[in-house]
Structure formats: C-alpha cells, structure tokens
Design a protein around this motif. Structure first.
Motif, PDB file in Angstrom:
ATOM      1  N   ALA A   1       6.826  12.254  -1.186  1.00  0.00           N
ATOM      2  CA  ALA A   1       6.452  13.268  -0.071  1.00  0.00           C
ATOM      3  C   ALA A   1       7.112  14.724  -0.356  1.00  0.00           C
ATOM      4  CB  ALA A   1       6.824  12.812   1.378  1.00  0.00           C
ATOM      5  N   ASP A   2       8.298  14.585  -0.892  1.00  0.00           N
ATOM      6  CA  ASP A   2       8.848  15.580  -1.080  1.00  0.00           C
ATOM      7  C   ASP A   2       8.982  16.109  -2.738  1.00  0.00           C
ATOM      8  OD1 ASP A   2       9.875  15.763   1.388  1.00  0.00           O
ATOM      9  OD2 ASP A   2      11.412  14.584   1.165  1.00  0.00           O
ATOM     10  N   GLY A   3       8.203  15.126  -3.556  1.00  0.00           N
ATOM     11  CA  GLY A   3       8.226  15.499  -4.966  1.00  0.00           C
ATOM     12  C   GLY A   3       7.102  16.454  -5.495  1.00  0.00           C
ATOM     13  N   GLU A   4       7.065  16.478  -6.925  1.00  0.00           N
ATOM     14  CA  GLU A   4       6.227  17.658  -7.546  1.00  0.00           C
ATOM     15  C   GLU A   4       4.807  17.337  -7.376  1.00  0.00           C
ATOM     16  OE1 GLU A   4       6.518  15.765 -11.910  1.00  0.00           O
ATOM     17  OE2 GLU A   4       7.575  17.529 -11.491  1.00  0.00           O
ATOM     18  N   ASN A   5       4.157  15.993  -6.955  1.00  0.00           N
ATOM     19  CA  ASN A   5       2.936  16.080  -6.829  1.00  0.00           C
ATOM     20  C   ASN A   5       2.498  16.231  -5.371  1.00  0.00           C
ATOM     21  OD1 ASN A   5       3.710  13.962  -8.934  1.00  0.00           O
ATOM     22  ND2 ASN A   5       1.450  14.250  -9.441  1.00  0.00           N
TER      23      ASN A   5
ATOM     24  N   ILE B   1       4.759   6.337   2.897  1.00  0.00           N
ATOM     25  CA  ILE B   1       4.952   7.029   1.882  1.00  0.00           C
ATOM     26  C   ILE B   1       6.395   7.005   1.437  1.00  0.00           C
ATOM     27  CG2 ILE B   1       5.051   9.140   3.209  1.00  0.00           C
ATOM     28  CD1 ILE B   1       3.741  10.587   0.675  1.00  0.00           C
ATOM     29  N   GLU B   2       6.912   7.069   0.184  1.00  0.00           N
ATOM     30  CA  GLU B   2       8.287   7.143   0.061  1.00  0.00           C
ATOM     31  C   GLU B   2       8.667   8.721   0.170  1.00  0.00           C
ATOM     32  OE1 GLU B   2       9.906   3.998  -3.137  1.00  0.00           O
ATOM     33  OE2 GLU B   2       9.394   5.965  -4.177  1.00  0.00           O
ATOM     34  N   SER B   3       9.797   8.811   0.707  1.00  0.00           N
ATOM     35  CA  SER B   3      10.455  10.096   0.755  1.00  0.00           C
ATOM     36  C   SER B   3      10.157  10.984  -0.658  1.00  0.00           C
ATOM     37  CB  SER B   3      11.913  10.286   1.158  1.00  0.00           C
ATOM     38  OG  SER B   3      11.710  10.257   2.600  1.00  0.00           O
ATOM     39  N   SER B   4      10.723  10.358  -1.825  1.00  0.00           N
ATOM     40  CA  SER B   4      10.630  11.051  -3.041  1.00  0.00           C
ATOM     41  C   SER B   4       9.277  11.531  -3.527  1.00  0.00           C
ATOM     42  CB  SER B   4      11.248  10.245  -4.160  1.00  0.00           C
ATOM     43  OG  SER B   4      10.502   9.239  -4.441  1.00  0.00           O
TER      44      SER B   4
ATOM     45  N   PHE C   1       0.632  -1.334  -0.084  1.00  0.00           N
ATOM     46  CA  PHE C   1      -0.099  -0.147  -0.118  1.00  0.00           C
ATOM     47  C   PHE C   1       0.791   1.093   0.074  1.00  0.00           C
ATOM     48  CE2 PHE C   1      -2.806  -3.422   1.478  1.00  0.00           C
ATOM     49  CZ  PHE C   1      -3.988  -3.039   1.077  1.00  0.00           C
ATOM     50  N   GLY C   2       2.167   1.113   0.221  1.00  0.00           N
ATOM     51  CA  GLY C   2       3.000   2.293   0.301  1.00  0.00           C
ATOM     52  C   GLY C   2       2.809   3.252  -1.052  1.00  0.00           C
ATOM     53  N   ILE C   3       2.917   4.542  -0.992  1.00  0.00           N
ATOM     54  CA  ILE C   3       2.795   5.383  -2.151  1.00  0.00           C
ATOM     55  C   ILE C   3       4.104   5.647  -2.422  1.00  0.00           C
ATOM     56  CG2 ILE C   3       2.055   7.667  -2.909  1.00  0.00           C
ATOM     57  CD1 ILE C   3      -0.385   5.626  -1.872  1.00  0.00           C
ATOM     58  N   THR C   4       4.456   5.057  -3.642  1.00  0.00           N
ATOM     59  CA  THR C   4       5.843   5.179  -4.131  1.00  0.00           C
ATOM     60  C   THR C   4       5.887   5.959  -5.377  1.00  0.00           C
ATOM     61  OG1 THR C   4       5.533   3.120  -5.330  1.00  0.00           O
ATOM     62  CG2 THR C   4       6.384   2.803  -3.218  1.00  0.00           C
ATOM     63  N   GLN C   5       7.004   6.411  -5.756  1.00  0.00           N
ATOM     64  CA  GLN C   5       7.244   6.995  -7.142  1.00  0.00           C
ATOM     65  C   GLN C   5       6.747   6.279  -8.207  1.00  0.00           C
ATOM     66  OE1 GLN C   5       8.658  10.416  -6.476  1.00  0.00           O
ATOM     67  NE2 GLN C   5       7.579  10.472  -8.535  1.00  0.00           N
ATOM     68  N   GLU C   6       7.269   4.912  -8.102  1.00  0.00           N
ATOM     69  CA  GLU C   6       6.458   4.005  -9.293  1.00  0.00           C
ATOM     70  C   GLU C   6       5.164   3.945  -9.293  1.00  0.00           C
ATOM     71  OE1 GLU C   6       8.248   0.327  -8.691  1.00  0.00           O
ATOM     72  OE2 GLU C   6       7.156  -0.681 -10.309  1.00  0.00           O
TER      73      GLU C   6
END
Ligand code: CP
Length: 314
Positions: free
Chosen positions: A277-281, A272-275, A244-249
């Motif tokens: 959480a800190d990403g453009e979305n 949630i993956e750090s990328s 269920f993790g929210i990953t970049q993929e």
C-alpha cells in the motif's frame, strides 16, 4: 461535445465518448489544481449540497474541495443530525433542498437506485456518490483518470479487480467504464464473492490471485466488506489474506511496474500488505488527489447539462 445530462447516476448509461469527455475535462481542471490560486469562477453563485446517508471520508471531502475550487457554495448534510431522523423521506428531503434553491445534490445512500429515484423527483442536478451495491461512478472515473495518466491510455490495458466483487459498487462502475473504453478486465475473488453471470459484463473471471496478477498492467484492490457478511459466507480474514492478499511477494512475481490501486478505506493486512500500500507500485494517494479534478469536471458538466436541458425545454 455539448453536455446534456443534468445528473450523473452511473457509468452504465454513459457512452464511451461521454466518459472520455469527462476525463478530458478533468485534465483541464487538474491543471487548475496545480496553480498557486487553485480556484476558477465556473460555479460562482451555485450551491452544492452534499447529502450523505452513509459514512465517507474521501468522497465527501473531495466533492467539497472540488465545489469550492469551482467557487460554489457548499452545504454538508449529515443525515444523523437532519430531519431524516424524524422520518422524512428521501424525496421530501430532496424537494426541500431544491426549494432552498440549491443547484446540485451530491448523494451517497445505502440503497441501490436511490440516486436515480431522487433525480426523477427534482429538477436540480443529482450526482451519485455511491448507492448501495450499484455504482460509484466518480470513484471509477478517478480510477480511470489515474490509469490513463500513468499508462498513457486505457484501451487494451489489462486491469484486474481483486476482492469483494459481489458487494462492490466500485467494481461495477469500474467494469462499465473500463470495458467501454476498451480495457481488458479480469475479476478475482473466492467464488462466493463473484456474482454469477458477471462474464456477461465483458470480464474474465479467475479464482487464482497469481493468474490475476501475472499479466496485469494494474490491480485494483477492493476492501473486504466484512460488515455485509450477514450469513457467515465470507472466508476468514486470515484465510482471505493468505489466498488473495496483495503482498510484496506476489507483486514481485507480477508484471514489472504493475500499478497498485485501492479506492480506500484500506484494511491493511487483510486485502493488502502495508508495504505494498505504501510501496513504489502504489498510486493510491494519487487516486485520491485526482478525485478533486474528476469531481470538478463532473460538477461543472452536470451544471451545464441542467442549463442545456432547461434551454431545450424553452
Ligand atoms: N472510496 C470511497 O468511496 O471512500 P469513502 O467511503 O471514504 O468516501
């Protein structure tokens, strides 16, 4: 609209018009927060007491800033250093704060319904800053404010709420608020983290993260509350992240431009993956900023509601 409620206890009891009115009032206050002098005299002479029986970073600080921007005096009570430690009851604490001539109590409590009990026993305003598993209305209001700001509207928008739905006051308040404003809400989690019969609140249920993300305009990611797992029923952290993790993929396969939200605090690498959480979305820090305007609106309106109620009684 003439605001007549002295308290804000939850979104379940509010009409769609009342929720819309809080959001539009918050829009006016957001403009104030962009000025060089970010202060208005709306609550000058009033006292706001932050009474927190549970830890908080965002909510407590945000209410304090909101009250100060409205020119109110603010008192923070940490229950670890108050007479709560000597056995004083919630109602006695509340009536004493009222006797000290405060005007608004902002309360976080570990028991569902605590804010409603307090509101029945005091004549001053009570704002629920999170009660047990029940509601966290100002979090949902700031989530909806951010959605509206980013997407232009809430009606017909598809919002997926992913994570520990069963123990989440944030999920419950978001579901009440979003469905009342016409959003299409899906909840997604392993079966043991979804309360039976939740469909009756007007939401769809899925246990597949890809399905929750495929068409969503926004995903609201909840913190996994492992501290509430007293019976060992939760999945292992690694297992949860894999399923269920929210990953970049996963975000790359989701609807283009999907908004990623989280009420905080984040468990990076668990839900949630750090990328991401800190990403453009991600609009996670914008949610935090919007909390100030939303809480200014709530403090202002409940203060007006109390005055209106007193006038109606005279
Ligand atoms: N979102 C939220 O309620 O955060 P805090 O627990 O830090 O207040």
């Amino acid at each position: 609209m003439l605001w007549k409620r002295k308290d804000l206890l939850g979104l379940e009891e509010l009409t769609p018009e009342e929720i819309g009115f809080i959001l539009s009032t918050a829009e006016s206050f957001k403009e104030v927060t962009t000025r060089e002098i970010k202060k208005v005299p709306a609550l000058r002479g009033k006292t706001v007491v932050n009474l927190f029986y549970e830890p908080s970073t965002r909510t407590r600080i945000s209410f304090e800033i909101a009250a100060k921007r409205l020119s109110a005096d603010v008192i923070n009570i940490a229950t670890e250093t108050s007479s709560v430690q000597k056995g004083e009851t919630l109602i006695d604490t509340g009536t004493n704060i009222e006797a000290l001539k405060a005007d608004i109590i902002v309360m976080r409590h570990n028991c569902s319904g605590a804010a409603a009990i307090l509101a029945r026993h005091v004549g001053i305003s009570v704002v629920n800053a999170g009660d047990g598993w029940h509601e966290h209305p100002t979090q949902a209001l700031l989530d909806m404010f951010t959605l509206k700001e980013k997407l232009g509207r809430i009606k017909d928008m598809k919002v997926s709420i992913v994570g520990d739905i069963a123990h989440s006051r944030v999920a419950r308040s978001n579901i009440w608020g979003l469905t009342k404003l016409g959003a299409r809400v899906t909840v997604c989690a392993p079966p043991m983290l979804i309360p039976p019969g939740i469909e009756r609140m007007g939401v769809s249920v899925t246990h597949r993260i890809e399905e929750a993300l495929r068409e969503a305009d926004a995903v609201n990611v909840l913190r996994m509350q492992f501290e509430r797992d007293t019976q060992g029923a939760f999945p292992l952290q690694l297992e949860y992240f894999q399923d269920f993790g929210i990953t970049q993929e996963r975000i790359q396969k989701a609807k283009k431009g999907i908004l990623v939200m989280h009420p905080g605090p984040l468990n990076r690498g668990i839900e949630i993956e750090s990328s991401v959480a800190d990403g453009e979305n991600s609009v996670i820090l914008e949610q935090v900023t919007n909390g100030i305007a939303v809480r200014m609106a709530v403090l202002f309106l409940v203060s007006q509601g109390r005055e209106q109620k007193n006038e109606d009684l005279n």
